[in-house]
Each structure stands twice: as C-alpha cells, then as structure tokens.
Write an enzyme that holds these catalytic residues in place. Structure first.
Site, PDB file in Angstrom:
ATOM      1  N   SER A  86      -4.842  -8.247  -2.817  1.00 35.26           N
ATOM      2  CA  SER A  86      -5.799  -7.157  -2.828  1.00 35.26           C
ATOM      3  C   SER A  86      -6.060  -6.566  -4.212  1.00 35.26           C
ATOM      4  CB  SER A  86      -5.312  -6.045  -1.902  1.00 35.26           C
ATOM      5  OG  SER A  86      -4.069  -5.505  -2.347  1.00 35.26           O
ATOM      6  N   SER A 100      -0.265  -9.541  -3.318  1.00 36.05           N
ATOM      7  CA  SER A 100      -1.478  -8.936  -3.863  1.00 36.05           C
ATOM      8  C   SER A 100      -1.552  -8.828  -5.373  1.00 36.05           C
ATOM      9  CB  SER A 100      -1.684  -7.549  -3.250  1.00 36.05           C
ATOM     10  OG  SER A 100      -2.060  -7.657  -1.899  1.00 36.05           O
ATOM     11  N   LYS A 127      -4.975  -0.092 -10.453  1.00 33.51           N
ATOM     12  CA  LYS A 127      -5.539  -0.335  -9.125  1.00 33.51           C
ATOM     13  C   LYS A 127      -5.835   0.977  -8.418  1.00 33.51           C
ATOM     14  CE  LYS A 127      -4.455  -3.088  -4.950  1.00 33.51           C
ATOM     15  NZ  LYS A 127      -3.421  -3.943  -4.325  1.00 33.51           N
TER      16      LYS A 127
END
Length: 484
Positions: free
Chosen positions: A160, A184, A83
C-alpha cells in the site's frame, strides 16, 4: 561549480546528505529542485500533499546553521516523503480515505520526529492504497486517485506504500517512509526498482524495532510497522540507524554466506520474473554465496492459519482506539467504513465489521503464530542460514484497475487469482511471524519492468540483514531511472 538539475536528481540520500553537510550543495536549492520535480510529475499521483513553504523554510534553516553543526546532523537537508497514514505535524494524515480528509495531527509520529531531529525535511505526504488495505495503490477516493508506476504509468506501483515508492523511483525524493502490514513497503519497492524494509516486530514488546503507538492509522497492532524506503540499501541503513540509534553496519562479504531458498516461494512465478531472479542467483553463487534449497513444506499452511484472522479481526479494536485517541473526524469504525471510496477496501471492511474471521483469531494469535515463528526460527538455526531469499512478488507490475482498485490477475495465462493474494504470497510470512524483510532490485524484465528479491532475516538481526543487502546490491547493482 553549480549543480545541474540532473545531477541533483541522481543523488542518493547518503550522497545528498554528504553534499549538504560539506557545503557543496545548498539544502534550499536541492529542496527547490525536488519540489519542482514533484509539480512536474503530479500526474503520477505519488503525493497527496506538498508542503512547499514548510519544506523551503526548513531547508533555509539548515543552510543557516554553522558548518560544524550542519556536519553533525546525520540527515542534514534530506527531503523525504511520509506515507499519508503516518502522523505529520500540521499536514493532512488521511490514510487515503474520505472520512479522514480533514484530520491534521499536531505532532509527528516518533519515527518521523527522529528523522526531522536529524535534519530531514518533510517534502509532503505520499499517496497510498486506501486505509493501507491493498497492494495496488489504486486509490479511488476523489482527493487521492490511483498512484502510477514511473516505469509505465498504466501499471500499478504496488502498495500500500505505492506513493512513497513511486516518488522515490521518479526521483521526486531520494527516500521516505512507508508502512508494512503484509508487504506494503516491500511489494512497491519490488515493482518500482527501489528498496523497501520491514523491520523486526516480533511479538510487539522489546523485539519491536520501531515504536509509533497511536501515531499511524492502523490495521493490526500485531502486524503493522513503519518502514523506510529508498533507492539503495545503504540509504535504508542510514534512515534505520537514525530511527533506532543503531551504529554502523557489521562488515561482511558475500563469500561464505549461507542463503536459504524456500521452495514454496519459488513456485508459480511469472516466467519473466523467474528469469531475472534465477539470473541473480547465478551471479550470487559465482560470488561465493552458498545457496541452500529448503523444502519448507509447512510454511504456506502455517502462514494461512495466521495472517487473515489477525488482519481482519484486529482493525475492529485498533482502528477504534486510534479514532478515539486522536479525536478523529469520525468516532466509530462503521462511520469511517461507510465513506470508503474503493470497492476492494469496502469489501474488506464489510468482513471487518462482521468479524468474519473472529472465531479463528485466538488460535491464530496464540497457537498458530507461535508455531510459525518456531518453524522459521528452527529453519535458520538448523540450516545455519544468514537469510532467506526469494522473489519479492510472483509477478511484475500489472495494469491499473480503475473500477475496483484491485480484482484478479493471471500469471502467464493461468486461471485468474485474487490480485492481493497473488502479490502478498511471498511477503506475508515475514509479516505474520514478525521477522525483518528487505526487498532490493534484482534486475529488469525484457519489457523493462523492475523485479525485486527479498531477503528475510532472523528476528532482531536487522542490521546484519541490511549489511547482507548492501553486499547483494553491490553485486547486482541498482536500476536505471525511469524515462519520464
């Protein structure tokens, strides 16, 4: 016999490592296949950076190792994505926001480094909701764009950590890393038919399972953690074991497990989600799982006293500390916030800068959070539970909002509610209390959208929770790949 492209794309992380360790599959060929897949599916916006040269060079180094040394690497030749808010040496770490586009760390976050030391190959950085402050991954920064769900590109993949989930679901990689502050890793796993894990955090000391200080663009030191994501629970266990040094999962069977069903987290569900989740419960019960209804009437009120004040107050100091420690391109939170591209994130940062919930922070952290933790711990102990179980999200994936990033949703025609609140409701208690949570696939709706089930476990019981997840997945199965 040469591996076909389809056979390579179908490999789980565990299967890919075994094939490379044994010499049946070349790490270089496998990396090249996945890099080509990433290029072909660039319209999903799952990745912000692809490290073609670096990944191929790393794969060639794996292939050049003596067979005995390759066999000792737990992740030999495994391509992963990371990420874009987690530090990766030599690769952009922008957290999806314009002010940090030029930030390139010199070292890997500790969790990344452990995977690399074990033979993993970082294929690239995955897209995300800007600054990790949202659950849609509809990033409106020009360099990123919205992440699209591989099962229907007009829909959100969740967030996210939506880029990591989308890349895994689309067979660009078999596994990767996300972060989880309120849901997330688990929300995007649920919406893309993959698996997402939030490890124990507790109060942040010895109870914290993953330690990545100042190596992740933060929201909240109380709530943030890195978490692995993959297509199977066994693959999550593989990555978690490498990061933590934990041994094999404990042996267990479904028969005799006591699993609690918190009533508040089974209410107000979208009908198609509830249908899939209830069908999974019937299969679990038939396999000998004892399903224990729980009132847990105080859960939502206690959680509401904790979550918002911590998440809105702590970025003021935590983000500033990260900016200064890493000599970031901007040196103040206000300067970073001034360049936020997504309206929904900009509105949140307005509240952060105003310290809108600051007056409630001390009580949230020192009074209400301990009460929530005690309440959940007592529920596990009093009911002799192995885990809690509930739908990861109240609803399946919804259309992308390319104007605001996130606005409102309606559940089966009900009055519109805030999108983030709707999707966070079920995942947030694990985040605010610091216990481990695991989302795995429950099945698909009649319209072909994935539905996730979440298992939450007692603090520190991460490996047992993963073992339960493996047993659940063995019964419920994994989802078919999206048609792309």
């Amino acid at each position: 016999m040469p591996w076909t492209v389809d056979a390579q794309l179908a490999l789980t992380a565990t299967e890919a490592v075994a094939a490379i360790q044994s010499g049946r599959l070349s790490a270089t060929d496998y990396a090249a296949t996945l890099l080509a897949r990433a290029a072909a599916l660039s319209s999903l916006n799952a990745l912000t950076v692809i490290d073609l040269d670096g990944a191929l060079a790393a794969a060639r180094r794996i292939d050049a190792l003596p067979a005995s040394e390759k066999a000792r690497l737990p992740l030999a030749g495994l391509p992963i994505v990371v990420k874009d808010n987690i530090h990766t040496a030599g690769l952009q770490t922008s957290a999806g926001t314009p002010a940090l586009e030029s930030f390139v760390p010199q070292t890997n976050a500790p969790s990344v480094q452990r995977l690399v030391d074990a033979g993993a190959i970082v294929l690239g950085k995955s897209n995300m909701h800007e600054l990790a402050f949202g659950i849609t991954s509809t990033n409106l920064a020009p360099h990123a764009g919205p992440v699209r769900n591989p099962y229907d590109p007009s829909l959100i993949p969740g967030g996210s950590s939506g880029g990591t989930a989308a890349a895994i679901a689309a067979r660009i990689v078999p596994a990767g890393l996300g972060t989880d502050t309120g849901g997330s890793t688990r929300i995007p796993a649920a919406l893309t038919g993959t698996v997402g894990f939030r490890p124990s955090v507790g109060n942040g000391g010895a109870e914290r399972r993953y330690h990545d200080p100042l190596a992740v663009v933060p929201i909240s030191h109380t709530r943030d953690t890195v978490g692995p994501m993959a297509r199977t629970v066994a693959d999550i266990a593989l990555l978690d074991g490498v990061i933590t040094g934990a041994g094999a999962l404990p042996a267990l069977t479904l028969n005799g497990l006591r699993i609690g069903l918190p009533a508040p987290l089974w209410e107000g569900l979208e009908r198609q989600v509830e249908d899939v989740a209830r069908a999974a419960l019937k299969r679990l019960e038939a396999a000998g799982v004892a399903l224990v209804p729980l009132a847990m009437s105080e859960l939502e009120d206690l959680n509401a006293m904790v979550g918002g004040p911590i998440a809105i107050h702590e970025p003021r100091e935590d983000v500033l500390a990260w900016l200064v420690a890493n000599d970031a391109p901007v040196r103040t939170v206000a300067d970073m916030a001034a360049r936020i591209a997504s309206p929904d994130v900009r509105a949140i940062y307005d509240a952060v800068l105003d310290d809108a919930l600051g007056a409630r922070y001390d009580a949230a952290l020192n009074l209400w959070r301990p009460r929530l933790q005690q309440y959940i711990a007592a529920t596990f102990a009093d009911e002799h539970l192995d885990a809690l179980l509930f739908p990861t999200t109240r609803l399946a994936a919804v259309p992308i909002d390319e104007l605001n990033g996130s606005s409102t949703v309606s559940i089966d025609g009900s009055a519109p509610i805030d999108t983030m609140d709707a999707f966070l409701r079920n995942t947030d208690p694990a985040s605010t209390s610091g216990i481990p949570g695991l989302s795995l696939a429950a099945g698909m709706t009649a319209s072909g959208l994935p539905v996730g089930l979440e298992l939450d476990g007692p603090l520190g019981e991460d490996r047992r929770l993963l073992a339960i997840g493996v047993a659940f997945e063995r019964l419920l199965g994994v989802l078919p790949a999206p048609v792309l």
